[in-house]
Design an enzyme around this catalytic site. Structure first.
Site, PDB file in Angstrom:
ATOM      1  CG  HIS A 493      23.747  12.789  -9.755  1.00 28.57           C
ATOM      2  ND1 HIS A 493      23.853  12.102 -10.940  1.00 28.57           N
ATOM      3  CD2 HIS A 493      22.436  12.686  -9.384  1.00 28.57           C
ATOM      4  CE1 HIS A 493      22.671  11.611 -11.277  1.00 28.57           C
ATOM      5  NE2 HIS A 493      21.790  11.945 -10.343  1.00 28.57           N
ATOM      6  CD  GLU A 494      20.786  13.514  -6.102  1.00 30.94           C
ATOM      7  OE1 GLU A 494      19.821  14.138  -6.574  1.00 30.94           O
ATOM      8  OE2 GLU A 494      20.924  12.288  -6.235  1.00 30.94           O
ATOM      9  CG  HIS A 497      18.687  15.885 -10.411  1.00 30.50           C
ATOM     10  ND1 HIS A 497      18.144  15.535 -11.622  1.00 30.50           N
ATOM     11  CD2 HIS A 497      19.347  14.777  -9.972  1.00 30.50           C
ATOM     12  CE1 HIS A 497      18.441  14.278 -11.904  1.00 30.50           C
ATOM     13  NE2 HIS A 497      19.178  13.799 -10.911  1.00 30.50           N
ATOM     14  CG  HIS A 500      16.900  19.971 -15.294  1.00 36.50           C
ATOM     15  ND1 HIS A 500      16.784  18.655 -15.673  1.00 36.50           N
ATOM     16  CD2 HIS A 500      16.362  20.686 -16.323  1.00 36.50           C
ATOM     17  CE1 HIS A 500      16.218  18.573 -16.863  1.00 36.50           C
ATOM     18  NE2 HIS A 500      15.936  19.795 -17.276  1.00 36.50           N
ATOM     19  CD  GLU A 522      18.731  10.422 -12.748  1.00 41.03           C
ATOM     20  OE1 GLU A 522      19.702  11.066 -12.337  1.00 41.03           O
ATOM     21  OE2 GLU A 522      17.683  10.284 -12.094  1.00 41.03           O
ATOM     22  CE1 TYR A 632      19.792   7.304 -11.289  1.00 41.12           C
ATOM     23  CE2 TYR A 632      18.158   5.550 -11.368  1.00 41.12           C
ATOM     24  CZ  TYR A 632      18.632   6.722 -10.814  1.00 41.12           C
ATOM     25  OH  TYR A 632      17.942   7.322  -9.792  1.00 41.12           O
TER      26      TYR A 632
END
Length: 706
Positions: A493-494, A497, A500, A522, A632
């Protein structure tokens, strides 16, 4: 659940919208540098700043940006142009961002408390300066004059930038009287200072509890061996994630779990409760001054949701869908608890307590899905997971990662990598990995943008830089860092980011990387979580820590099937937190502990532990998600639609789809509305079907999620 994130800084380019969300979207933490050279310079960020240097640099940054604003404010409204106003502001934003984050980031990660304190003070000073600059009526007048009299043709992103500046000026009250503007300015500064203080208190908390081996029954020897011991041989257990969550899930002793849960949700209770309740009042006051009925309606105006009514409808729909599932899951958990109490001689109180929930949810996975987590963790050593994760991201997005040897970093545990486009060889960005806990470090998992990926004054692209900060168990001489599967999911998940941030190719820093609508931010990272629930990716990022052998098929199948375990309760907890956030930010005053306890009981069916206040450590509420925690769940609807409609159908490792995703979603940053990106990538309006199917719920709804 999604990894938590914390907003680290609010900058000139988006003061009315959070910059670091609890991916902490803190942004650039580097001294200003020549972006035209960025692509040719490795590890140009400095991490050896002394407290005095931080203070000096802070003053220098403020002076430089103020001069640009003064110059623009002194222009005759008849003489404003794209060059002397719009682009001058954009270049000032970039210079500011490229220094702002280097000054604010150390408070979250630096080993030195003196440096962390200096960084916090710099953040406060710069936050005050942010307010001063966003309240410059003279600059706002020039921007509105440019918009009104513009005769030049603008690119779509230039027009978006100009329109946004005018809109943000109005959202700061620059069209109102001087008296109201001064009140807004004072209130904004106080909100910034209190938010920084709230998170500083949490970062500096070093509470630990002491237990005997008997009190830690059920925990693995590897866990116990990683704990510090007292002089008389007892174990010190901190409230950091690698200590807290394994204990809450595995410890047989309910009294130990009760003590830990009580301590965890009492962190900074007195001071942060007072801060949060003052923030709620101040935010409501600001909204009223600006003509909004609530703070929630104020912040939601520039999100996809648009207003609190839409968010309420969205959450109510989720609650009604999940409610019967939650009732069934609670009944099953209560039966598990009753049986265990009889077997172990504990008194059965007939209810599920807050300290019971993670423990028995873990039991559900073992009983219903037979997932052996003690065995499973042995197949996820951090180095193997990292290698596999890198490989998947590189193949999917057309990138190549290379570690920068002997890089200058802020701690010996930190590593720096360079990312290149595989086809062209162009360096697209750099990223740091800081993955283990230490005293004074930010306690969650987060991505910090450290430098924007946009065009500099000379037209060349600035090299974006980001840092992933996490708290995975530190390896020992006799044992590598082994990850729980949920930690692998957090990692994916992180790192989404991070991608991105690095893939962003915008003209303006205003729209770089994750600077999208808060309820869209998210989407890219949640979408990529799906890879940790598929066989091929799981095989690529796993191998037994002793001999590298693959996860046995039966264990892998059970893990994948367990994705629907506790679906109701997991998502109902997100509804609770979202409802709490909305309740607090549609009010002008609140007893935060009471609001949390009310929603926890009514929606989740689990009472809050007496004497605690979870919201005092709910970093999102002081870190950029105020009035927006619903994001979220909202984002997950879209992320599931992307995954199942494109990747699942066309191949989860299909580089064609991956590169299209990189181009349409990641490279665009915030230069395009989230809904328009979704329509382009999906080829249609998004819908909810995939989300409910993924959660094991039979709900067909062929409409938009609003």
């Amino acid at each position: 659940m999604c990894a938590l994130r914390v907003a680290a800084a609010r900058t000139l380019r988006s003061l009315s919208k959070p910059v670091m969300r609890m991916t902490i979207q803190n942004r650039p933490v580097a001294p200003a540098r020549d972006c035209s050279q960025a692509g040719n310079r490795r590890n140009a960020l400095r991490w050896d700043l002394a407290p005095d240097e931080i203070r000096t640099m802070t003053d220098r940054v403020i002076s430089g940006v103020k001069k640009v604003y003064d110059d623009i404010g002194s222009l005759s409204p008849e003489n404003v142009s794209v060059e002397n106003t719009l682009k001058a502001l954009a270049h000032a934003d970039l210079d500011y961002a490229s220094s702002r984050y280097v000054l604010g980031f150390p408070q979250y990660v630096f080993p030195s408390k003196e440096v962390r304190s200096a960084s916090t003070e710099a953040d406060k000073k710069l936050s005050d300066f942010d307010v001063e600059m966003t309240m410059r009526e003279d600059v706002f007048t020039r921007i509105t004059a440019l918009q009104k009299n513009l005769k030049e043709n603008l690119t779509p992103e230039e027009k978006r930038f100009l329109d946004r500046r005018v809109a943000l000026g109005k959202r700061r009250g620059l069209h109102l009287s001087k008296e109201v503007q001064e009140e807004i300015k004072r209130t904004s500064k106080l909100i910034s200072e209190l938010s920084i203080e709230f998170n500083k208190n949490l970062n500096e908390d070093n509470t630990y509890l002491v237990f005997s081996e008997y009190e830690l029954g059920g925990l693995a020897h590897s866990y116990l061996n990683g704990l510090e011991r007292t002089a008389n041989g007892q174990y010190k257990v901190t409230l950091e994630y690698p200590h807290y969550y394994p204990l809450m899930k595995r410890c047989h002793n309910p009294e130990t779990r009760r003590k830990m849960e009580t301590a965890f949700h009492s962190r900074c209770k007195e001071v942060n409760t007072a801060i949060l309740e003052q923030l709620i009042h101040l935010r409501a006051k600001m909204a009223d001054l600006l003509g909004y009925s609530s703070h929630a309606n104020y912040v939601l105006e520039i999100n996809m949701a648009k207003n609190a009514s839409n968010v309420s409808d969205f959450l109510d729909t989720f609650y009604e869908t999940l409610k019967p599932i939650g009732i069934k899951e609670r009944k099953y958990i209560l039966a598990l608890k009753k049986r265990e109490c009889l077997m172990k001689g504990y008194q059965f109180d007939g209810q599920i307590n807050a300290w019971d929930l993670p423990y028995y949810m873990n039991q559900v996975e073992q009983c219903k899905f037979a997932v052996n987590k003690d065995k499973l963790i042995e197949y996820f050593p951090l180095d193997v997971v990292t290698k596999g994760l890198f490989g998947i991201y590189q193949e999917l997005l057309g990138l190549t990662f290379t570690e920068i040897v002997n890089a200058h970093v802020w701690h010996e545990d930190v590593k720096l990598y360079s990312a290149h486009d595989t086809d062209t060889g162009e360096e697209i960005g750099q990223f740091y990995l800081d993955l283990h806990p230490r005293e004074g470090k930010f306690g969650h998992a987060a991505c910090f943008g450290l430098q924007p990926g946009c065009r500099g004054p000379d037209g060349n692209r600035c090299l974006p830089v980001a840092a992933m900060v996490a708290n995975f168990t530190k390896p020992r001489k006799d044992m590598p860092c082994l990850l729980q599967h949920h930690e692998v999911e957090t990692y994916f998940h992180e790192f989404g980011h991070v991608m991105h941030e690095l893939c962003s190719k915008t003209t303006f820093s205003e729209f770089s990387g994750t600077l999208v609508e808060t309820d869209f931010v998210e989407v890219p990272s949640q979408m990529l979580e799906n890879w940790v629930w598929e066989k091929e990716p799981l095989r690529r990022m796993s191998g037994h820590y002793k001999d590298g052998s693959p996860i046995p098929d039966n264990l892998l199948d059970k893990l994948i099937t367990s994705r629907v375990a506790n679906t109701g309760l997991m998502n109902l907890r997100q509804v609770v937190l979202s409802k709490v956030d909305q309740s607090l930010h549609t009010s002008s005053h609140a007893d935060t502990a009471e609001v949390f306890a009310k929603h926890c009981q009514e929606i989740l069916g689990v009472p809050a532990t007496p004497g605690t206040n979870m919201t005092a450590s709910f970093s999102h509420l002081a870190g950029g998600y105020d009035g927006q925690y619903y994001s979220y769940l909202w984002s997950e609807v879209y992320s599931m639609d992307i995954y199942f409609s494109r990747f699942k159908k066309e191949g989860i490792m299909n580089p064609k789809v991956g590169k299209e995703y990189r181009r349409v979603i990641l490279e665009a940053g915030g230069s395009v509305d989230g809904i328009d990106m979704l329509k382009t990538f999906l080829g249609r309006v998004p819908c909810q079907d995939a989300f409910f199917q993924c959660k094991g719920l039979n709900k067909s709804q062929e409409t938009q999620p609003l």
